[in-house]
Design an enzyme around this catalytic site. Structure first.
Site, PDB file in Angstrom:
ATOM      1  N   ASP A   1       7.693   3.466  -5.473  1.00 50.23           N
ATOM      2  CA  ASP A   1       6.990   2.708  -6.550  1.00 50.23           C
ATOM      3  C   ASP A   1       6.480   3.792  -7.686  1.00 50.23           C
ATOM      4  O   ASP A   1       6.774   3.318  -8.976  1.00 50.23           O
ATOM      5  CB  ASP A   1       5.686   2.267  -5.969  1.00 50.23           C
ATOM      6  CG  ASP A   1       5.491   1.637  -4.593  1.00 50.23           C
ATOM      7  OD1 ASP A   1       6.578   1.895  -3.902  1.00 50.23           O
ATOM      8  OD2 ASP A   1       4.759   0.769  -4.473  1.00 50.23           O
TER       9      ASP A   1
ATOM     10  N   GLY B   1      13.495  -1.608  -5.550  1.00 52.42           N
ATOM     11  CA  GLY B   1      13.683  -2.227  -6.835  1.00 52.42           C
ATOM     12  C   GLY B   1      12.849  -1.560  -8.010  1.00 52.42           C
ATOM     13  O   GLY B   1      13.619  -1.196  -9.123  1.00 52.42           O
TER      14      GLY B   1
ATOM     15  N   ASP C   1      -0.008   4.885 -10.519  1.00 50.65           N
ATOM     16  CA  ASP C   1       0.109   3.427 -11.167  1.00 50.65           C
ATOM     17  C   ASP C   1      -0.262   3.185 -12.542  1.00 50.65           C
ATOM     18  O   ASP C   1       0.118   2.308 -13.280  1.00 50.65           O
ATOM     19  CB  ASP C   1      -0.544   2.589 -10.094  1.00 50.65           C
ATOM     20  CG  ASP C   1       0.332   2.378  -8.844  1.00 50.65           C
ATOM     21  OD1 ASP C   1       1.403   2.881  -8.659  1.00 50.65           O
ATOM     22  OD2 ASP C   1      -0.463   2.030  -7.904  1.00 50.65           O
TER      23      ASP C   1
ATOM     24  N   HIS D   1       1.613  10.289  -4.859  1.00 52.53           N
ATOM     25  CA  HIS D   1       1.364   8.879  -5.579  1.00 52.53           C
ATOM     26  C   HIS D   1       0.078   8.580  -5.906  1.00 52.53           C
ATOM     27  O   HIS D   1       0.037   8.006  -6.897  1.00 52.53           O
ATOM     28  CB  HIS D   1       1.826   7.909  -4.490  1.00 52.53           C
ATOM     29  CG  HIS D   1       1.825   6.511  -4.786  1.00 52.53           C
ATOM     30  ND1 HIS D   1       2.823   6.051  -5.875  1.00 52.53           N
ATOM     31  CD2 HIS D   1       1.086   5.294  -4.684  1.00 52.53           C
ATOM     32  CE1 HIS D   1       2.573   4.811  -6.074  1.00 52.53           C
ATOM     33  NE2 HIS D   1       1.432   4.450  -5.554  1.00 52.53           N
ATOM     34  N   LYS D   2      -0.838   9.231  -5.360  1.00 54.23           N
ATOM     35  CA  LYS D   2      -2.484   9.318  -5.721  1.00 54.23           C
ATOM     36  C   LYS D   2      -3.088  10.310  -5.060  1.00 54.23           C
ATOM     37  O   LYS D   2      -2.436  10.937  -4.137  1.00 54.23           O
ATOM     38  CB  LYS D   2      -3.130   7.711  -5.422  1.00 54.23           C
ATOM     39  CG  LYS D   2      -2.676   6.592  -5.782  1.00 54.23           C
ATOM     40  CD  LYS D   2      -3.417   5.406  -5.163  1.00 54.23           C
ATOM     41  CE  LYS D   2      -2.852   4.184  -5.244  1.00 54.23           C
ATOM     42  NZ  LYS D   2      -3.672   2.968  -5.184  1.00 54.23           N
TER      43      LYS D   2
ATOM     44  N   THR E   1      -6.992   1.621   3.739  1.00 54.34           N
ATOM     45  CA  THR E   1      -8.028   0.781   4.510  1.00 54.34           C
ATOM     46  C   THR E   1      -8.102  -0.669   4.115  1.00 54.34           C
ATOM     47  O   THR E   1      -8.518  -0.548   3.103  1.00 54.34           O
ATOM     48  CB  THR E   1      -9.577   1.476   4.375  1.00 54.34           C
ATOM     49  OG1 THR E   1      -9.276   2.724   4.769  1.00 54.34           O
ATOM     50  CG2 THR E   1     -10.237   0.999   5.496  1.00 54.34           C
TER      51      THR E   1
END
Length: 410
Positions: A181, A254, A126, A170-171, A375
């Site tokens: 995303d 999207g 991100d 993603h991470k 969490t």
């Protein structure tokens, strides 16, 4: 003696006036900010892109305040919204837009190029997307701090953990997982960086990210892509056979559609992977078109329109409007997608938009945030997605709305 008294009197007056002037100056500084905010006038006849941009500037005088942030933070929502300001500035060179973008980067990038609040070792994809703001700033100012910051983000991509077949996690904390995303967060920056500084040598690796998610997360029945894929199939949300999360979330789709149209900007037509990416864009858009509601909008859970609790959602609908319009404008998609984009935009402006007395605008029914695992635990169920909080004018909708308005010239 008389002369001395007169001199003392003059000195006292001078001191008092200097003090008064100093206090006055200090006292007026904050007032100037408020005044400049109040001076933002939004004309009824302004384009929707300007209306939304000026609304955000009026409500968030400093660009780091986007998303109601209390302090400057390197974050993806700022990258998304301020990228839309960059595109707006190309059409309407209002100096306030450029200053708003630069205000954010200059709050966060030190003179030596260090990015405040950013932690490379988290390998959170991100955090890459705001780097898109730095290319133009570096080109126009030649300030080395922007280059150093871009190199830091590129270093993250070089070390980003990957699935066994080369897809970015993603991470760091989401082991062996790719989320839709992440394609928007990483690939447009990666593509622009490799074309700008490396003669495009890593474009195959950019394409690889799309290939991986397309291969693993696509549903053969609907053609839609699931929100997340766990290569090891260990997460409780992951299907034990496919590794996919259980539902289609419009905003995730999207992000994916926007990632394709934006990354394609950097793929030359004769690049061996260009046609492949255009194919992915056509596939996902054709599938999405089947689920467009008569209002022009899309539901939060894309394929379950009539189900109780589902609602027509602003961010996914804005993102699809943008991807459809840009795809058609660039010739990647058939012309009919421009009509579908206009229909979506009509839905956004008539069903979800409120116009306030001061001309500012507010989009409603936007999912604030959604994810998988973590969490407290997010299970990716239908109930989970439809019960996540909603937030007016959430940046995940306002940025794409500006971009859609620009592509449609609305």
């Amino acid at each position: 003696m008389l002369i001395r008294k007169q001199n003392l009197f003059k000195t006292a007056i001078l001191f008092a006036s200097v003090t008064l002037f100093s206090c006055k100056t200090v006292a007026q500084e904050p007032a100037k900010k408020v005044e400049s905010q109040n001076q933002i006038v939004i004309s009824k006849n302004a384009k929707w892109s300007d209306k939304m941009a000026l609304t955000l500037m009026k409500r968030h005088p400093e660009s780091y305040m986007i998303d109601n942030a209390k302090a400057p933070k390197w974050d993806y929502v700022h990258g998304l919204v301020l990228h839309s300001f960059e595109e707006l500035y190309k059409k309407n060179a209002d100096p306030r837009y450029n200053a708003y973008i630069k205000g954010y980067t200059d709050h966060l990038i030190e003179k030596d190029g260090t990015i405040k609040t950013y932690e490379l070792e988290k390998y959170n994809i991100d955090m890459i997307v705001s780097g898109r703001l730095l290319f133009n700033l570096y080109e126009t100012t030649k300030d080395n701090k922007y280059l150093v910051a871009m190199q830091t983000l590129k270093k993250q991509l070089e070390g980003q953990p990957r699935t066994s077949t080369g897809g970015f996690w993603h991470k760091q904390i989401y082991t062996n997982q790719m989320w839709l995303d992440g394609l928007y967060m990483g690939e447009p920056f990666y593509a622009q960086y490799t074309v700008t500084f490396e003669n495009g040598k890593n474009l195959n690796d950019v394409a690889k990210q799309f290939e991986e998610i397309q291969l693993h997360a696509t549903d053969p029945k609907t053609g839609l892509l699931y929100h997340g894929w766990d290569e090891k199939k260990l997460m409780p949300w992951a299907n034990k056979e496919t590794g996919n999360s259980p539902n289609f979330w419009s905003r995730a789709l999207g992000w994916y559609a926007m990632a394709l149209v934006d990354a394609l900007d950097y793929f030359p037509k004769d690049h061996p992977k260009q046609k492949e990416l255009v194919g992915y864009l056509n596939n996902v858009c054709a599938s999405l078109a089947k689920f467009q509601d008569k209002s022009g909008l899309w539901y939060q859970v894309t394929d379950k329109g009539g189900k109780e609790g589902n609602y027509l959602e602003g961010s996914g609908s804005s993102m699809f409007a943008y991807a459809f319009a840009k795809g058609a404008n660039k010739g990647y998609l058939p012309a009919k997608y421009k009509k579908l984009a206009n229909k979506a935009f009509d839905g956004l402006t008539t069903k979800l938009m409120k116009v306030d007395a001061d001309g500012t605008i507010t989009m409603t029914d936007i999912c604030a945030v959604a994810g998988l695992g973590g969490t407290p635990y997010r299970d990716g169920s239908y109930e989970y997605y439809v019960n996540e909080k909603k937030k007016d004018n959430d940046p995940k909708a306002t940025g794409p709305f500006i971009l859609a308005a620009l592509e449609l010239n609305r």
